[in-house]
Design a protein around this motif. Structure first.
Motif, PDB file in Angstrom:
ATOM      1  N   HIS A 169       0.786  -1.194   0.089  1.00  0.00           N
ATOM      2  CA  HIS A 169       0.151  -0.049  -0.083  1.00  0.00           C
ATOM      3  C   HIS A 169       0.831   1.157   0.119  1.00  0.00           C
ATOM      4  O   HIS A 169       0.424   2.351   0.256  1.00  0.00           O
ATOM      5  CB  HIS A 169      -1.082   0.009   1.131  1.00  0.00           C
ATOM      6  CG  HIS A 169      -1.846  -1.068   1.271  1.00  0.00           C
ATOM      7  ND1 HIS A 169      -3.124  -0.833   0.337  1.00  0.00           N
ATOM      8  CD2 HIS A 169      -2.048  -2.302   1.845  1.00  0.00           C
ATOM      9  CE1 HIS A 169      -3.852  -1.931   0.459  1.00  0.00           C
ATOM     10  NE2 HIS A 169      -3.272  -2.835   1.226  1.00  0.00           N
ATOM     11  N   ASN A 170       2.237   1.000  -0.209  1.00  0.00           N
ATOM     12  CA  ASN A 170       3.086   2.184  -0.484  1.00  0.00           C
ATOM     13  C   ASN A 170       2.919   3.157   0.959  1.00  0.00           C
ATOM     14  O   ASN A 170       2.872   4.564   0.622  1.00  0.00           O
ATOM     15  CB  ASN A 170       2.734   2.829  -1.737  1.00  0.00           C
ATOM     16  CG  ASN A 170       3.570   3.834  -2.174  1.00  0.00           C
ATOM     17  OD1 ASN A 170       5.080   3.739  -1.764  1.00  0.00           O
ATOM     18  ND2 ASN A 170       3.385   5.169  -2.816  1.00  0.00           N
ATOM     19  N   ILE A 171       3.070   2.767   1.909  1.00  0.00           N
ATOM     20  CA  ILE A 171       3.115   3.292   3.401  1.00  0.00           C
ATOM     21  C   ILE A 171       4.500   3.594   3.572  1.00  0.00           C
ATOM     22  O   ILE A 171       5.399   2.622   3.685  1.00  0.00           O
ATOM     23  CB  ILE A 171       2.252   3.004   4.332  1.00  0.00           C
ATOM     24  CG1 ILE A 171       0.829   2.739   3.708  1.00  0.00           C
ATOM     25  CG2 ILE A 171       2.127   3.616   5.415  1.00  0.00           C
ATOM     26  CD1 ILE A 171      -0.176   2.113   4.644  1.00  0.00           C
ATOM     27  N   LEU A 172       5.032   4.638   4.091  1.00  0.00           N
ATOM     28  CA  LEU A 172       6.233   5.066   4.739  1.00  0.00           C
ATOM     29  C   LEU A 172       6.374   3.863   6.119  1.00  0.00           C
ATOM     30  O   LEU A 172       5.615   4.333   6.988  1.00  0.00           O
ATOM     31  CB  LEU A 172       6.539   6.267   5.056  1.00  0.00           C
ATOM     32  CG  LEU A 172       8.018   6.803   5.532  1.00  0.00           C
ATOM     33  CD1 LEU A 172       9.230   6.424   4.647  1.00  0.00           C
ATOM     34  CD2 LEU A 172       7.787   8.372   5.676  1.00  0.00           C
ATOM     35  N   HIS A 173       7.431   3.402   6.046  1.00  0.00           N
ATOM     36  CA  HIS A 173       7.262   2.498   7.684  1.00  0.00           C
ATOM     37  C   HIS A 173       8.839   2.141   7.766  1.00  0.00           C
ATOM     38  O   HIS A 173       9.869   2.307   7.049  1.00  0.00           O
ATOM     39  CB  HIS A 173       6.608   1.217   7.238  1.00  0.00           C
ATOM     40  CG  HIS A 173       7.336   0.214   6.119  1.00  0.00           C
ATOM     41  ND1 HIS A 173       7.118   0.432   4.852  1.00  0.00           N
ATOM     42  CD2 HIS A 173       8.159  -0.744   6.092  1.00  0.00           C
ATOM     43  CE1 HIS A 173       7.817  -0.422   4.094  1.00  0.00           C
ATOM     44  NE2 HIS A 173       8.496  -1.151   5.058  1.00  0.00           N
ATOM     45  N   GLY A 174       8.863   1.436   9.183  1.00  0.00           N
ATOM     46  CA  GLY A 174      10.132   1.173   9.765  1.00  0.00           C
ATOM     47  C   GLY A 174       9.931   0.228  10.667  1.00  0.00           C
ATOM     48  O   GLY A 174       9.051  -0.215  11.105  1.00  0.00           O
ATOM     49  N   GLY A 175      11.127  -0.342  11.255  1.00  0.00           N
ATOM     50  CA  GLY A 175      10.801  -1.217  12.492  1.00  0.00           C
ATOM     51  C   GLY A 175      11.694  -0.896  13.560  1.00  0.00           C
ATOM     52  O   GLY A 175      12.431  -0.062  13.868  1.00  0.00           O
ATOM     53  N   TYR A 176      11.080  -1.571  14.761  1.00  0.00           N
ATOM     54  CA  TYR A 176      11.683  -1.173  16.082  1.00  0.00           C
ATOM     55  C   TYR A 176      12.060  -2.236  16.747  1.00  0.00           C
ATOM     56  O   TYR A 176      11.558  -3.455  16.670  1.00  0.00           O
ATOM     57  CB  TYR A 176      10.759  -0.096  16.606  1.00  0.00           C
ATOM     58  CG  TYR A 176       9.460  -0.796  17.390  1.00  0.00           C
ATOM     59  CD1 TYR A 176       9.399  -1.584  18.557  1.00  0.00           C
ATOM     60  CD2 TYR A 176       8.265  -0.793  16.657  1.00  0.00           C
ATOM     61  CE1 TYR A 176       8.212  -2.228  19.255  1.00  0.00           C
ATOM     62  CE2 TYR A 176       7.062  -1.385  17.360  1.00  0.00           C
ATOM     63  CZ  TYR A 176       7.248  -1.905  18.774  1.00  0.00           C
ATOM     64  OH  TYR A 176       6.154  -2.482  18.991  1.00  0.00           O
ATOM     65  N   HIS A 177      13.012  -2.095  17.740  1.00  0.00           N
ATOM     66  CA  HIS A 177      13.304  -3.239  18.397  1.00  0.00           C
ATOM     67  C   HIS A 177      13.132  -2.890  20.038  1.00  0.00           C
ATOM     68  O   HIS A 177      13.653  -1.673  20.424  1.00  0.00           O
ATOM     69  CB  HIS A 177      15.184  -3.599  18.393  1.00  0.00           C
ATOM     70  CG  HIS A 177      15.630  -4.614  19.225  1.00  0.00           C
ATOM     71  ND1 HIS A 177      15.617  -5.804  19.160  1.00  0.00           N
ATOM     72  CD2 HIS A 177      16.363  -4.257  20.662  1.00  0.00           C
ATOM     73  CE1 HIS A 177      16.208  -6.354  20.223  1.00  0.00           C
ATOM     74  NE2 HIS A 177      16.628  -5.376  20.898  1.00  0.00           N
ATOM     75  N   PHE A 178      12.761  -3.850  21.012  1.00  0.00           N
ATOM     76  CA  PHE A 178      12.573  -3.710  22.261  1.00  0.00           C
ATOM     77  C   PHE A 178      13.595  -3.939  23.132  1.00  0.00           C
ATOM     78  O   PHE A 178      13.963  -5.090  23.067  1.00  0.00           O
ATOM     79  CB  PHE A 178      11.172  -4.385  22.647  1.00  0.00           C
ATOM     80  CG  PHE A 178      10.788  -3.998  24.095  1.00  0.00           C
ATOM     81  CD1 PHE A 178       9.975  -3.113  24.018  1.00  0.00           C
ATOM     82  CD2 PHE A 178      11.161  -4.623  25.060  1.00  0.00           C
ATOM     83  CE1 PHE A 178       9.046  -2.815  25.478  1.00  0.00           C
ATOM     84  CE2 PHE A 178      10.963  -4.242  26.456  1.00  0.00           C
ATOM     85  CZ  PHE A 178       9.663  -3.182  26.726  1.00  0.00           C
ATOM     86  N   MET A 179      14.281  -3.028  23.846  1.00  0.00           N
ATOM     87  CA  MET A 179      15.689  -3.289  24.282  1.00  0.00           C
ATOM     88  C   MET A 179      15.370  -4.154  25.493  1.00  0.00           C
ATOM     89  O   MET A 179      14.361  -3.997  26.561  1.00  0.00           O
ATOM     90  CB  MET A 179      16.478  -1.848  24.926  1.00  0.00           C
ATOM     91  CG  MET A 179      17.555  -1.959  25.557  1.00  0.00           C
ATOM     92  SD  MET A 179      18.720  -2.333  24.312  1.00  0.00           S
ATOM     93  CE  MET A 179      20.435  -2.406  24.982  1.00  0.00           C
ATOM     94  N   SER A 180      16.269  -5.303  25.814  1.00  0.00           N
ATOM     95  CA  SER A 180      16.435  -6.023  27.034  1.00  0.00           C
ATOM     96  C   SER A 180      17.470  -5.772  27.482  1.00  0.00           C
ATOM     97  O   SER A 180      18.747  -5.718  26.935  1.00  0.00           O
ATOM     98  CB  SER A 180      16.232  -7.555  26.746  1.00  0.00           C
ATOM     99  OG  SER A 180      16.700  -8.152  27.776  1.00  0.00           O
ATOM    100  N   PHE A 181      17.846  -5.780  28.851  1.00  0.00           N
ATOM    101  CA  PHE A 181      19.110  -5.573  29.682  1.00  0.00           C
ATOM    102  C   PHE A 181      19.661  -6.993  30.022  1.00  0.00           C
ATOM    103  O   PHE A 181      20.499  -6.896  31.029  1.00  0.00           O
ATOM    104  CB  PHE A 181      19.031  -4.687  30.591  1.00  0.00           C
ATOM    105  CG  PHE A 181      18.998  -3.214  30.077  1.00  0.00           C
ATOM    106  CD1 PHE A 181      19.893  -2.566  29.607  1.00  0.00           C
ATOM    107  CD2 PHE A 181      17.582  -2.611  29.698  1.00  0.00           C
ATOM    108  CE1 PHE A 181      19.662  -1.222  29.067  1.00  0.00           C
ATOM    109  CE2 PHE A 181      17.452  -1.612  29.577  1.00  0.00           C
ATOM    110  CZ  PHE A 181      18.638  -0.527  28.852  1.00  0.00           C
ATOM    111  N   THR A 182      18.928  -8.066  29.645  1.00  0.00           N
ATOM    112  CA  THR A 182      19.816  -9.340  30.095  1.00  0.00           C
ATOM    113  C   THR A 182      20.529  -9.920  29.114  1.00  0.00           C
ATOM    114  O   THR A 182      21.130 -11.081  29.398  1.00  0.00           O
ATOM    115  CB  THR A 182      18.476 -10.216  30.414  1.00  0.00           C
ATOM    116  OG1 THR A 182      17.742 -10.408  29.095  1.00  0.00           O
ATOM    117  CG2 THR A 182      17.694 -10.038  31.417  1.00  0.00           C
ATOM    118  N   SER A 183      20.829  -9.142  27.818  1.00  0.00           N
ATOM    119  CA  SER A 183      21.764  -9.606  26.960  1.00  0.00           C
ATOM    120  C   SER A 183      22.297  -8.492  26.337  1.00  0.00           C
ATOM    121  O   SER A 183      21.997  -7.233  26.543  1.00  0.00           O
ATOM    122  CB  SER A 183      21.075 -10.604  25.626  1.00  0.00           C
ATOM    123  OG  SER A 183      20.013  -9.527  25.161  1.00  0.00           O
TER     124      SER A 183
END
Length: 286
Positions: free
Chosen positions: A143-157
């Motif tokens: 659908h030609n939508i500007l997009h990106g991805g996110y990462h949820f931070m963990s402090f166990t690694s």
């Protein structure tokens, strides 16, 4: 009668001969002006001794590859400027989604209330991958939508290992939004400030080396003030605040988790994004 024909023939022959002589003379005339680039006379001033020296004429080489690269870069800059100009000054809004928003009717959403941008969860820590990331991404591309991805931070690694995992599965490229690092309070207490800053910096360093951009940092105002302020001030900032306009210099503001949109039955996170060219250049990869 014969003599008359002969006279005419002689006249024609004379004319042809004169034309030939003229042509030869013309050639010889131009030949006298011909410059031979291979040799030229070099005279020493004192003895007026003339020497003949050969001159090597270098054939200029055209670097077609460099010309193509220059033209491509110029075109890329023109497209980039046109893209940012089209968005500049507009009220841009978007949503962020994950596996919890699996039943989105994208055709209806695009038709009735198409978002300007969408962020999709890719991963969490080093063990969790969002099972709906690829499905969401395919629909956004369709659908030609500007997009990106996110990462949820963990402090166990380590932040380093989390960054590599994100890169492996995100599949982001030029034209996508800049990668996002989501830093939040969880049921676990955050480690000490030095550890938090160190792991976030490790994650960001790998992202910068791979994509050539500084990742966006998503967080809450309290966490930002306590852990990040003064350490990541030159990174794009995405703040979550459902009560007030954030007092910090944000680039994206998540102002509600209860938005209603055509195409999705339920409540969804909604964000606004600043649309000046300087901000856009930090948020979109080109």
């Amino acid at each position: 009668m014969v003599s008359l024909v002969q006279n005419r023939t002689l006249k024609i022959i004379k004319s042809i001969a004169l034309m030939c002589l003229g042509a030869v003379a013309l050639v010889m005339f131009f030949e006298s002006f011909k410059i031979e680039p291979e040799e030229q006379a070099i005279c020493h001033t004192q003895g007026l001794e003339c020497l003949t020296a050969s001159i090597d004429l270098e054939v200029s080489k055209v670097d077609t590859n460099a010309i193509i690269q220059l033209a491509t870069q110029k075109k890329k800059e023109e497209l980039k400027d046109a893209f940012f100009t089209a968005l500049a000054g507009k009220k841009l809004w978007g949503i962020d989604i994950s596996k919890y928003q699996r039943n989105i009717n994208w055709s209806l959403m695009v038709r009735r209330n198409k978002p300007d941008f969408v962020f999709v969860k890719v991963s969490e820590g080093t063990t969790i991958l969002d099972p709906f990331y690829k499905t969401h991404k395919r629909n956004l591309e369709k659908h030609n939508i500007l997009h990106g991805g996110y990462h949820f931070m963990s402090f166990t690694s380590s932040g380093r290992s989390q960054a590599y995992r994100f890169i492996k599965h995100a599949g982001l490229k030029k034209g996508n939004m800049v990668p996002v690092l989501d830093v939040e309070y969880t049921s676990r207490h955050l480690p000490n400030k030095r550890k938090v800053i160190g792991e976030i910096r490790s994650f960001c360093t790998i992202i910068e080396q791979y994509y050539g951009v500084k990742p966006i940092i998503y967080t809450h105002p309290h966490l930002y003030a306590k852990y990040l302020k003064g350490n990541f001030d030159n990174y794009p900032l995405w703040l979550c605040d459902y009560k007030n306009t954030p007092r910090y210099n944000w680039d994206i503001w998540q102002h509600t988790a209860s938005a209603r949109l055509y195409g999705y039955q339920g409540r969804i996170d909604k964000n606004v994004m600043k649309s000046d060219k300087n901000t856009l250049s930090k948020l979109v990869m080109f």
